[in-house]
Write an enzyme that holds these catalytic residues in place. Structure first.
Site, PDB file in Angstrom:
ATOM      1  N   ASP A 487       0.666  -1.205   0.034  1.00  0.00           N
ATOM      2  CA  ASP A 487       0.003   0.022   0.150  1.00  0.00           C
ATOM      3  C   ASP A 487       0.879   1.310  -0.046  1.00  0.00           C
ATOM      4  O   ASP A 487       0.470   2.245  -0.105  1.00  0.00           O
ATOM      5  CB  ASP A 487      -0.922   0.189   1.353  1.00  0.00           C
ATOM      6  CG  ASP A 487      -2.156  -0.994   1.106  1.00  0.00           C
ATOM      7  OD1 ASP A 487      -2.473  -1.286  -0.011  1.00  0.00           O
ATOM      8  OD2 ASP A 487      -2.613  -1.045   2.166  1.00  0.00           O
TER       9      ASP A 487
HETATM   10  C1  BGC Z   1      -2.622  -3.998   4.691  1.00  0.00           C
HETATM   11  C2  BGC Z   1      -2.173  -5.037   3.318  1.00  0.00           C
HETATM   12  C3  BGC Z   1      -1.123  -4.122   2.636  1.00  0.00           C
HETATM   13  C4  BGC Z   1       0.270  -4.313   3.673  1.00  0.00           C
HETATM   14  C5  BGC Z   1       1.373  -3.784   3.037  1.00  0.00           C
HETATM   15  C6  BGC Z   1      -1.213  -3.979   5.532  1.00  0.00           C
HETATM   16  O1  BGC Z   1      -1.314  -3.070   6.475  1.00  0.00           O
HETATM   17  O2  BGC Z   1      -3.602  -4.358   5.383  1.00  0.00           O
HETATM   18  O3  BGC Z   1      -3.450  -4.703   2.740  1.00  0.00           O
HETATM   19  O4  BGC Z   1      -0.901  -5.168   1.667  1.00  0.00           O
HETATM   20  O5  BGC Z   1      -0.167  -3.539   4.742  1.00  0.00           O
HETATM   21  O6  BGC Z   1       1.358  -2.335   2.663  1.00  0.00           O
END
Ligand code: BGC
Length: 832
Positions: A487
């Protein structure tokens, strides 16, 4: 030395983690509830309850990031002469003669002893009930008669957990309660649009109560020394506005050796609009009375508890391993599966790190969580898939998150995460392989929840694949969009404004060349699954599969579709080999301008884990040695004492073109933290490549029971579950854990160990046996329920890391490694 300190231990026979010191390095929590009504509970009974949605239906109030930490919860105050204490030590913190907290499967038991009195509270949410039971047992272990004053305490939340924390000009005037016998009702906003209320009941006569917080606590006192308790005198206060609470006052006399049970019940009720009131302003309590009547004696509560335990027995009987290694067996048989169920229920919404107001259910998150529990409750997995798919857009893109209460996509965050669509294939395929239920593909599912827009689930899968194909960049690799799995890799956001969120700020799509190798690998893995699914349907179409109902599927040419997608997969593989390989590892991405990310040419962050994981799982370039080189590079550059870091070296400065990932200090979160979630991707890559020793050593590094000692003082978070992130080698405090419980790590650890290490893999026609083990592994047995069959599978590794020599089913050697499904009990012997 501090290193020696221990706060608890596993009790495998009872499936409990036993905490023996209340001052854990961080609150160690558990979850109560399996459907609809949920609670979070810490080892000192802190936490809160909600109905379905931690944001919109918060029942009791909780203040995150409080001082002191974890303040507020369901508290029992016991006043014995001049001593006031709590069974869970907090909030009074009166030193106890004995303390113990047992976190079990959907229940927690907290026991304290002080001056010859034992108070033990069993907290749980009975199956199918909208209520938390708190069964308090008081026992006089002294030689004298005890006259105790008992005060209960809960603080109501004014339903919306977000506005409850901010809109005080309104909130302080809306609070309303009713008191009837031993039940305190919370009915704020019920007079207007709400049709629900909550109550707090005890199954005995009370000698007083309080419902106004300031009266109970005192404006200048705290939870640790509430005025009413300290003085031993309830005020029978009736809250009007301000902050309504619920406190019962009970006088208890106990002879030496005598014990008494009290059943407290925190319940939630919804009424039909036309049945809201029994008299003007008086709430209709019929349903509350009925619920109370179901749980108002020790016998009824004990029965409900026994049912809950049986429920968990059944769930944990579906996959059971005996390796003779307690540390592995307890994670596989108990805690990993338990954590998977919790992540299924809560996605990433409510933990002690997720405040319950920010995020609902994640599209990608929930699809991944599916592989963790689909074997346990397939019908709920089915429903989850439909709910998720219903938030997809007609072009295949999707809402990144949705609210569990409304099941509607979350507009605050929107869509544009270009990996999201692929995960729908991942989740659906796992469901069909487990259940053999192809009819899910025939379900009519809307777009963006719009009635009238329904198409079959299969068509949702198809447009998901097409969404990737239609969004390729200059190297024919997938455009990343707002972000992919990471993200925080925000290649199109370009933010210099500290007031905007990286997740929601503008996503410049015009002219972008930002491509993702993670999505490329994911596309190949899920694309192969999609092709296999189409081929399977074609094979079964005229055979045993019930014909699809919908006309689109009836006439659909699945083999042509399989061929079409195979071409797209092959093209993607070529694109990765040509433009995604850096010599020793796979690139991570191209940025907006088409520059390489995760390359030896880069100054920092030369290598990333995500593309190594997905491209090795996809076996891209295996024949050219790419997979082996990539896996070796993970060991060389990413691995450290606590696991594999996300990228190496860490970013030391903010990079405008990269976004949030470079905003974190070195070694934390997505900037070179050990993001446990993606370690299993590489481990699976190792398993597919047959490198059992390496797979195991990576796995054991992040397996909680293997590093339990580390949890006590270094990781600090709960030693019975994985956390999302452990600070990486570049961090100021390497090894510190954060964000426990709600993480895709749970499902990925489960998927890794159950299917790839122990090698028991559900498939369309049966169970595929394909373990990948360290050379030191001994014989082991897995009992696996699968559809209407039960298999007892014994594996003899004979020092081999990979490769099954023979499979014997009920005494008969079979061809290949797939045990064909047939109902009933079977024994299987596997020689490697
Ligand atoms: C989120 C995921 C994401 C991951 C890496 C997590 O906090 O829930 O959807 O893929 O972080 O950024």
């Amino acid at each position: 030395m501090e290193q020696q300190k221990r706060y608890g231990h596993f009790d495998d026979n009872n499936r409990e983690y036993v905490i023996t010191d209340p001052q854990t390095p961080w609150p160690w929590i558990n979850y109560l509830g399996n459907e609809d009504f949920f609670s979070l509970i810490s080892n000192t009974a802190g936490g809160y309850s909600f109905y379905k949605d931690a944001k919109f239906r918060r029942i009791t109030r909780y203040r995150y990031n409080n001082v002191p930490m974890d303040n507020g919860g369901r508290y029992f105050y016991i006043k014995d002469g001049d001593t006031v204490w709590n069974p869970g030590w907090k909030p009074c913190k009166t030193p106890l003669d004995f303390y113990e907290c047992r976190h079990g499967m959907s229940y927690t038991r907290v026991t304290g002893r002080k001056n010859g009195v034992e108070a033990s509270v069993l907290f749980f949410v009975p199956l199918k009930k909208w209520a938390e039971v708190q069964k308090l047992t008081l026992k006089n272990e002294s030689n004298e008669v005890k006259n105790l004053k008992l005060f209960s305490f809960e603080e109501w939340c004014l339903w919306n957990a977000a506005t409850d924390m901010e809109n005080f000009q309104r909130n302080f005037s809306t609070g309303e309660v009713e008191i009837e016998g031993s039940t305190i009702y919370h009915k704020t906003e019920y007079r207007e649009r709400r049709n629900h209320y909550a109550f707090y009941h005890v199954n005995t006569e009370i000698q007083g109560f309080d419902t106004d917080r300031e009266t109970f606590v005192g404006l200048y006192n705290e939870f640790a020394d509430p005025q009413v308790v300290m003085e031993g005198r309830p005020r029978n206060s009736h809250a009007h506005g301000w902050s309504p609470i619920a406190s019962h006052y009970i006088e208890v006399t106990l002879k030496p050796g005598e014990s008494k049970d009290f059943v407290f019940l925190l319940g939630y009720i919804e009424n039909e609009q036309d049945k809201k009131f029994s008299a003007p302003q008086v709430i209709n309590k019929d349903k509350a009375h009925a619920l109370i009547a179901e749980l108002d004696t020790t016998a009824k509560v004990d029965k409900a508890f026994a049912e809950l335990c049986e429920y968990w027995d059944a769930l944990l009987n579906i996959y059971k391993v005996r390796t003779g290694n307690d540390k592995l067996d307890r994670m596989v048989n108990i805690w990993n599966q338990y954590q998977c169920m919790v992540t299924f229920n809560f996605s990433r919404s409510a933990s002690f790190f997720e405040s319950g107001v920010g995020r609902g259910m994640g599209f990608r998150d929930s699809n991944q969580d599916l592989v963790g529990f689909v074997h346990q409750i397939p019908p709920r997995a089915r429903q989850r898939i439909i709910d998720i798919a219903s938030t997809q857009f007609p072009d295949g893109g999707c809402y990144h998150q949705y609210q569990p209460l409304t099941k509607r996509g979350n507009n605050d965050i929107g869509g544009g995460f270009n990996d999201d669509p692929c995960w729908l294939i991942f989740g659906t395929v796992a469901y069909i392989k487990e259940t053999g239920d192809f009819s899910i593909l025939d379900e009519m599912v809307p777009f963006d929840n719009q009635p009238g827009s329904e198409v079959t689930l299969f068509e949702h899968l198809k447009i998901s694949m097409d969404h990737v194909i239609k969004n390729l960049g200059p190297h024919m690799l997938p455009l990343i969009g707002r972000a992919d799995w990471n993200d925080c890799l925000n290649l199109n956001c370009f933010s210099w404004d500290p007031n905007e969120s990286f997740q929601t700020t503008e996503n410049v799509s015009e002219g972008t060349k930002a491509e993702s190798l993670m999505i490329a690998g994911l596309f190949v893995v899920t694309g192969k699954d999609y092709v296999a699914l189409c081929n399977k349907i074609e094979e079964l179409k005229n055979g045993k599969i019930e014909n699809f109902n919908s006309s689109t599927l009836k006439s659909f040419n699945f083999s042509a579709e399989a061929e079409r997608m195979q071409k797209a997969v092959d093209a993607m593989i070529e694109a990765v080999k040509k433009h995604g390989w850096d010599g020793e590892w796979y690139l991570r991405a191209y940025d907006f301008y088409g520059n390489k990310i995760g390359s030896n040419e880069c100054e920092e962050a030369k290598i990333f884990i995500e593309s190594q994981g997905w491209c090795t799982m996809a076996e891209i370039g295996a024949e050219d040695g790419m997979v082996a080189k990539s896996l070796d590079s993970c060991k060389k550059y990413l691995e450290c004492e606590h696991g594999m870091v996300l990228n190496n070296p860490a970013f030391t400065k903010y990079i405008y073109e990269y976004g949030e990932i470079s905003s974190y200090p070195e070694g934390y979160k997505e900037n070179a933290g050990i993001f446990c979630h993606n370690n299993p991707w590489v481990i699976i890559g190792e398993c597919i490549a047959g490198r059992g020793n390496d797979a195991w050593s990576h796995y054991a590094k992040i397996l909680p029971s293997y590093v339990e000692e580390k949890y006590q003082t270094l990781h600090k978070v709960e030693p019975y579950v994985n956390c999302q992130m452990v600070a990486g080698k570049d961090a100021f405090k390497p090894g510190e854990g954060k964000n426990s419980w709600l993480t895709g790590t749970a499902a990925w650890m489960w998927y890794t160990v159950s299917e790839f290490i122990l090698g028991i893999k559900p498939d369309y026609d049966g169970i595929r046996i394909d373990p990948c083990l360290p050379e030191t592994a001994g014989d082991y047995t897995v009992n696996r329920k699968f559809r209407d069959a039960e298999y007892e599978i014994t594996i003899h590794p004979n020092g081999q890391q990979k490769g099954v020599k023979s499979v014997t089913l009920d005494g008969q050697k079979i061809d290949g490694t797939v045990i064909p499904y047939s109902a009933g009990k079977h024994t299987v012997e596997v020689v490697m």
